[in-house]
Design a protein around this motif. Structure first.
Motif, PDB file in Angstrom:
ATOM      1  N   ASP A  19      34.345  21.442  45.763  1.00 58.10           N
ATOM      2  CA  ASP A  19      35.120  20.844  44.404  1.00 58.10           C
ATOM      3  C   ASP A  19      34.735  22.000  43.704  1.00 58.10           C
ATOM      4  O   ASP A  19      35.538  21.873  42.208  1.00 58.10           O
ATOM      5  N   ILE A  20      33.997  21.379  43.059  1.00 55.99           N
ATOM      6  CA  ILE A  20      33.690  22.559  42.185  1.00 55.99           C
ATOM      7  C   ILE A  20      34.466  23.644  42.035  1.00 55.99           C
ATOM      8  O   ILE A  20      34.767  24.172  40.584  1.00 55.99           O
ATOM      9  N   PHE A  21      34.230  24.610  43.105  1.00 58.41           N
ATOM     10  CA  PHE A  21      34.925  25.523  43.506  1.00 58.41           C
ATOM     11  C   PHE A  21      36.546  25.601  44.012  1.00 58.41           C
ATOM     12  O   PHE A  21      37.153  26.341  43.017  1.00 58.41           O
ATOM     13  N   SER A  22      37.100  24.744  44.256  1.00 64.84           N
ATOM     14  CA  SER A  22      38.609  24.291  43.577  1.00 64.84           C
ATOM     15  C   SER A  22      38.287  24.152  42.438  1.00 64.84           C
ATOM     16  O   SER A  22      39.931  24.787  41.794  1.00 64.84           O
ATOM     17  N   ARG A  23      38.444  23.016  41.643  1.00 64.26           N
ATOM     18  CA  ARG A  23      38.111  23.203  40.342  1.00 64.26           C
ATOM     19  C   ARG A  23      37.652  25.102  39.345  1.00 64.26           C
ATOM     20  O   ARG A  23      37.978  25.131  38.676  1.00 64.26           O
ATOM     21  N   LYS A  24      37.336  25.017  39.397  1.00 65.83           N
ATOM     22  CA  LYS A  24      36.896  26.307  39.048  1.00 65.83           C
ATOM     23  C   LYS A  24      38.255  27.768  39.490  1.00 65.83           C
ATOM     24  O   LYS A  24      38.479  28.151  38.215  1.00 65.83           O
ATOM     25  N   LEU A  25      38.498  27.391  40.791  1.00 67.13           N
ATOM     26  CA  LEU A  25      40.326  27.859  41.569  1.00 67.13           C
ATOM     27  C   LEU A  25      41.100  27.805  39.871  1.00 67.13           C
ATOM     28  O   LEU A  25      42.269  28.822  39.877  1.00 67.13           O
ATOM     29  N   GLU A  26      41.474  26.521  39.826  1.00 68.58           N
ATOM     30  CA  GLU A  26      42.020  25.867  38.315  1.00 68.58           C
ATOM     31  C   GLU A  26      42.495  26.777  37.214  1.00 68.58           C
ATOM     32  O   GLU A  26      43.443  27.085  36.333  1.00 68.58           O
ATOM     33  N   ASP A  27      40.891  26.649  37.414  1.00 65.43           N
ATOM     34  CA  ASP A  27      41.159  27.011  35.487  1.00 65.43           C
ATOM     35  C   ASP A  27      40.964  29.274  35.436  1.00 65.43           C
ATOM     36  O   ASP A  27      41.722  29.168  34.945  1.00 65.43           O
ATOM     37  N   TYR A  28      40.235  29.183  36.444  1.00 65.89           N
ATOM     38  CA  TYR A  28      40.049  31.037  36.847  1.00 65.89           C
ATOM     39  C   TYR A  28      41.053  31.865  37.392  1.00 65.89           C
ATOM     40  O   TYR A  28      41.089  33.362  38.079  1.00 65.89           O
ATOM     41  N   LYS A  92      43.054  39.442  40.649  1.00 65.99           N
ATOM     42  CA  LYS A  92      42.792  38.700  41.715  1.00 65.99           C
ATOM     43  C   LYS A  92      44.345  38.533  42.940  1.00 65.99           C
ATOM     44  O   LYS A  92      45.381  39.355  42.451  1.00 65.99           O
ATOM     45  N   ASP A  93      43.924  39.072  44.246  1.00 63.47           N
ATOM     46  CA  ASP A  93      44.783  40.349  44.981  1.00 63.47           C
ATOM     47  C   ASP A  93      44.578  38.416  45.762  1.00 63.47           C
ATOM     48  O   ASP A  93      45.328  38.678  47.325  1.00 63.47           O
ATOM     49  N   ILE A  94      44.468  37.054  46.215  1.00 63.79           N
ATOM     50  CA  ILE A  94      44.162  36.156  46.668  1.00 63.79           C
ATOM     51  C   ILE A  94      44.906  34.837  45.468  1.00 63.79           C
ATOM     52  O   ILE A  94      45.095  34.979  44.866  1.00 63.79           O
ATOM     53  N   THR A  95      44.971  33.693  46.158  1.00 65.96           N
ATOM     54  CA  THR A  95      46.037  32.403  45.659  1.00 65.96           C
ATOM     55  C   THR A  95      44.731  32.150  45.850  1.00 65.96           C
ATOM     56  O   THR A  95      43.658  31.983  46.854  1.00 65.96           O
ATOM     57  N   PRO A  96      44.732  30.880  44.812  1.00 59.50           N
ATOM     58  CA  PRO A  96      43.679  29.723  45.290  1.00 59.50           C
ATOM     59  C   PRO A  96      43.751  29.368  46.689  1.00 59.50           C
ATOM     60  O   PRO A  96      42.511  28.954  46.932  1.00 59.50           O
TER      61      PRO A  96
END
Length: 185
Positions: A19-28, A92-96
């Motif tokens: 969940d933390i990883f996913s939310r950071k993907l949304e941010d960065y 960034k070469d991959i999508t979230p």
């Protein structure tokens, strides 16, 4: 007294980390793709060293406890394994969504390893102190640095990926133990 369900607890801890990883993907986004494995190892060192300092002093100048650092160790360990397997990128070469798929693949392997080792070791981790996980993670980081400085070569030891996987699992055990004891921050 009932026996804790390690697999369920492990899954819950990993969900929390994801969940933390996913939310950071949304941010960065997957900005971590630029990190070389050595930089990931240094990030793991920073997180583990902070845990050890907090354990030793009992004081936090920034108001965050040990639990978020164990979560970060899980996430950086997964990033490290992804970086070893895919190589680092210049951006960034991959999508979230792709990053989460890679995360889930590594997390599933970590769970399978934990299940196998937990069977063989008879849940010995439950009798350990959280500070032992910290020290074992710091030891694995030192081993990883040696292997990195030796261009990935080992003679009889496991490689960097196995060290990252062990750090991940020790950190999950830390999350479980801290959660059981009521630490929530």
């Amino acid at each position: 007294m009932t026996t804790p369900d390690t697999n369920r607890q492990f899954d819950e801890a990993l969900r929390r980390c994801r969940d933390i990883f996913s939310r950071k993907l949304e941010d960065y986004g997957a900005s971590w793709r630029i990190l070389r494995p050595q930089a990931v190892t240094d990030q793991l060192f920073i997180k583990a060293k902070r845990i050890r300092t907090l354990e030793t002093t009992g004081e936090s100048a920034v108001g965050e406890g040990i639990l978020p650092e164990f979560i970060a160790i899980v996430n950086y360990s997964i990033v490290g394994i992804i970086q070893l397997e895919r190589g680092f990128a210049d951006g960034k070469d991959i999508t979230p969504a792709e990053a989460l798929d890679l995360y889930d693949t590594v997390a599933a392997r970590a769970r399978a390893l934990m299940t196998a080792k937990n069977h063989d070791y008879g849940e010995a981790w439950r009798a350990m102190r959280v500070l032992s996980y910290t020290d074992l993670i710091l030891t694995k980081i030192e081993r990883t640095k040696e292997i990195e400085d030796n261009n990935g070569r080992t003679t009889v030891s496991e490689g960097i990926d196995a060290n990252y996987m062990d750090m991940l699992n020790y950190a999950v055990f830390g999350i479980i133990k801290l959660t059981e004891s009521g630490e929530s921050c």
